[in-house]
Design a protein around this motif. Sequence first.
Motif, mmCIF file in Angstrom:
data_model
loop_
_atom_site.group_PDB
_atom_site.id
_atom_site.type_symbol
_atom_site.label_atom_id
_atom_site.label_comp_id
_atom_site.label_asym_id
_atom_site.label_seq_id
_atom_site.Cartn_x
_atom_site.Cartn_y
_atom_site.Cartn_z
ATOM 1 N N ILE A 79 30.511 12.100 29.868
ATOM 2 C CA ILE A 79 31.266 12.584 28.621
ATOM 3 C C ILE A 79 32.457 13.031 29.039
ATOM 4 N N TYR A 80 32.819 13.520 30.147
ATOM 5 C CA TYR A 80 34.297 13.725 30.580
ATOM 6 C C TYR A 80 35.109 12.277 30.698
ATOM 7 N N SER A 81 34.561 11.388 31.056
ATOM 8 C CA SER A 81 35.272 10.250 31.154
ATOM 9 C C SER A 81 35.244 9.491 29.909
ATOM 10 N N VAL A 82 34.579 9.722 28.845
ATOM 11 C CA VAL A 82 34.628 9.322 27.466
ATOM 12 C C VAL A 82 35.977 9.932 26.863
ATOM 13 N N GLY A 83 35.891 11.198 27.118
ATOM 14 C CA GLY A 83 37.382 12.045 26.650
ATOM 15 C C GLY A 83 38.457 11.426 27.377
ATOM 16 N N LEU A 109 33.785 19.366 27.670
ATOM 17 C CA LEU A 109 34.070 18.392 28.547
ATOM 18 C C LEU A 109 34.909 17.243 27.940
ATOM 19 N N LEU A 110 34.362 17.133 26.438
ATOM 20 C CA LEU A 110 35.172 15.997 25.906
ATOM 21 C C LEU A 110 36.625 16.461 25.685
ATOM 22 N N VAL A 111 36.922 17.814 25.160
ATOM 23 C CA VAL A 111 38.079 18.201 25.038
ATOM 24 C C VAL A 111 38.910 18.174 26.236
ATOM 25 N N ALA A 112 38.592 18.648 27.538
ATOM 26 C CA ALA A 112 39.000 18.662 28.561
ATOM 27 C C ALA A 112 39.527 17.241 29.139
ATOM 28 N N GLY A 113 38.582 16.093 29.079
ATOM 29 C CA GLY A 113 38.824 14.806 29.324
ATOM 30 C C GLY A 113 39.995 14.331 28.466
ATOM 31 N N ILE A 114 39.955 14.535 27.082
ATOM 32 C CA ILE A 114 41.075 14.142 26.182
ATOM 33 C C ILE A 114 42.333 14.596 26.470
ATOM 34 N N CYS A 115 42.537 15.935 26.806
ATOM 35 C CA CYS A 115 43.676 16.401 27.299
ATOM 36 C C CYS A 115 44.217 16.005 28.620
ATOM 37 N N VAL A 116 43.301 15.685 29.811
ATOM 38 C CA VAL A 116 43.732 14.992 31.016
ATOM 39 C C VAL A 116 44.242 13.610 30.585
ATOM 40 N N GLY A 117 43.252 12.944 29.776
ATOM 41 C CA GLY A 117 43.792 11.349 29.545
ATOM 42 C C GLY A 117 44.919 11.334 29.029
ATOM 43 N N PHE A 118 45.297 12.286 27.948
ATOM 44 C CA PHE A 118 46.622 12.282 27.102
ATOM 45 C C PHE A 118 47.864 12.345 27.974
ATOM 46 N N LEU A 119 47.669 13.640 28.720
ATOM 47 C CA LEU A 119 48.739 13.795 29.873
ATOM 48 C C LEU A 119 48.827 12.711 31.010
ATOM 49 N N ARG A 120 47.745 11.989 31.162
ATOM 50 C CA ARG A 120 47.917 11.096 32.254
ATOM 51 C C ARG A 120 48.824 9.829 31.686
ATOM 52 N N ALA A 121 48.378 9.513 30.337
ATOM 53 C CA ALA A 121 49.183 8.402 29.618
ATOM 54 C C ALA A 121 50.659 8.675 29.564
ATOM 55 N N ASN A 122 51.012 10.130 29.197
ATOM 56 C CA ASN A 122 52.482 10.512 29.259
ATOM 57 C C ASN A 122 53.084 10.677 30.544
ATOM 58 N N ARG A 123 52.088 10.914 31.944
ATOM 59 C CA ARG A 123 52.828 11.166 33.020
ATOM 60 C C ARG A 123 51.973 10.312 34.115
ATOM 61 N N PRO A 124 52.270 9.121 34.240
ATOM 62 C CA PRO A 124 51.261 8.146 34.808
ATOM 63 C C PRO A 124 51.045 8.755 36.535
ATOM 64 N N THR A 125 52.010 9.468 37.233
ATOM 65 C CA THR A 125 51.743 10.153 38.211
ATOM 66 C C THR A 125 50.956 11.108 38.231
ATOM 67 N N PHE A 126 50.294 11.593 37.140
ATOM 68 C CA PHE A 126 49.398 12.876 37.003
ATOM 69 C C PHE A 126 48.123 12.459 37.157
ATOM 70 N N ILE A 134 33.408 3.035 37.569
ATOM 71 C CA ILE A 134 32.216 3.564 38.520
ATOM 72 C C ILE A 134 31.975 4.975 37.829
ATOM 73 N N MET A 135 32.810 5.786 37.559
ATOM 74 C CA MET A 135 32.613 7.127 37.176
ATOM 75 C C MET A 135 31.945 7.229 35.646
ATOM 76 N N MET A 136 32.327 6.230 34.850
ATOM 77 C CA MET A 136 31.960 6.164 33.580
ATOM 78 C C MET A 136 30.406 5.675 33.386
ATOM 79 N N GLU A 137 30.427 4.319 34.063
ATOM 80 C CA GLU A 137 29.126 3.519 34.269
ATOM 81 C C GLU A 137 27.997 4.322 35.080
ATOM 82 N N LEU A 138 28.287 4.898 36.281
ATOM 83 C CA LEU A 138 27.492 5.485 36.933
ATOM 84 C C LEU A 138 26.774 6.658 36.463
ATOM 85 N N GLY A 139 27.634 7.604 35.621
ATOM 86 C CA GLY A 139 27.384 8.479 34.987
ATOM 87 C C GLY A 139 26.505 8.320 33.984
#
Length: 562
Positions: free
Chosen positions: A70-74, A422-439, A449-454
């Motif tokens: 669910i974190y990977s989904v977000g 977890l969904l909200v946290a994943g969305i926040c990290v994913g959004f920040l990652r898209a805007n700051r690829p070094t993060f 593997i994280m999403m599939e294995l989970g």
Amino acid sequence: MTIDFTQIFQQDSVLVIFTIIAIGYLIGNIRIARFEIGVTGGVLLCALMFGHYGYTIDPIVQAIGFTLFIYSVGWQAGPQILNVMRQDGPKYLVLTIFMAGGSFLLVLGLAWMTGLSNSFSAGLMAGSLTSTPTLVGAQNAVSSGLVAPAAGQTQNSLIESISVAYAITYIFGTVGLLLIVKLLPNLLRVDLAAAAETFANERGFKQENVEDTIDRPILRAYLIDDPDLDGLTIAQALTARSPKEISVRSLYRLKRGAELIDPEPSTIIEVGDKVAVFATPEEHAKARDLYNLGAEVLDRDLIDAVVDVAEVVVTNPYAVGKSLEQLGIYERHGCYLTRITRSQIQLPLATGTVVQRGDVMILTGERRALDRAISELGAEDRKAVETDLLTFAAGIVFGLLLGQITVRIGEIDVGIGTAGGLLVAGICVGFLRANRPTFGRMPAAARFIMMELGLLLFMVGVGLNAGGGIANAIGSVGPVLFLSGVIVTCLPLLCGYVFGRLALGMNPALLLGALTGAMTSTPALGIVQQAAKSTVPALGYAGTYALANVLLTLAGTLIMLL
């Protein structure tokens, strides 16, 4: 020596888990005609069989799988949440809300008519729509204590009911959806191929298979011996003969005597110069014919170039919202775009494709040219084996803590639960990652593997929990659940198609792709693209998929709260 496999499996839950996953993969890849139930369905069926014979695993395994999934989904949805508001975004937003909301109300109506409990209703919606996020949201609402069991019920019995309903409705949800998207265009006499071509012409798309038409560029050097080119600038030579066949950026290097020159539009050409051209084999042939280039030469100073491949995440505001034609990656930088993906869905490599924040481009070119293009587009996601596990773990911790926060309204404590956190946290990290690829670096293989294995660990737990009670459930509420599942699979899709065509005026090929995204079914997208003979439906799928995952997770939680 006698080997008791039953005893071995009963004593080793790790062996049970990975045996189920391995067999489930084999079952999921079995194809009948063009249909297959997929890995998730295969693992579920295998786990049901093991659960029926009394095998169990430690609940912590399912909890870890749930958390990773669910974190990977977000995380995956984060970059696209705001993108749905651009270009066709409002239509995707409305369509996704219509599908999720309509399915939710339909399930509640069927539950009221048939007397199904909330737990069966949540499993019904999750299985009928093949929506694992809905299942996760519903089960977590119980396991986290957000929903208190009624008298005579326990958390385990509620979770088992959700799992049983999901298992009963999932198979038709998978196969039925594939059948509908395959047959619907024929029943409505809609030519998807023609519809895709019409949309492509409107947006400037090409219909060729992307993988079949990409020629990899190569570097070759030629002698310039045409007197008609002597004294002309490079810009004049290109304009005089054909400005579109080859770009000045494709001219990698010029050599005059022992001097190496970086070509610019104002560079003057002299007979006897040698030029290195970075282009596809076809473009090399055109360049030689158009500019009457002389013999190919082997000069290490010219052809000793660093040709590289870069994975670029689009973050620069300059690039966001522009079409590939407007960006002119090849014309401006001499780099070749070989693939563009959004939410892991490949998009058409066409001049009309509009780039959004978080899109991933695969570029091929000389290293210096790549660096120029990357600075204009965003940042390079350098190929690395390391994953930023600090950010990954910290995001999960933040999500788990966020899920514990409740607000008391009257006599009721209201919160978003662990799944929501977890969904909200994943969305926040994913959004920040898209805007700051070094993060928060996470290579594509690590994300998979994280999403599939989970997901598979979670599905093993679901199947084992449901296996013990599925036989009794089939005899009591099985027919009602199955028939209700058929309705929930078919009716929202049909209504969504009518709504999309009449109210939103969407192209049929794009609409069917968007509907499969709203129902989070990648296999169904494959069927639509085969019928359309185009990748156009993938644009619709990418437009609805991210938001649908979020809404359907919340729907599962909300059903259990009612």
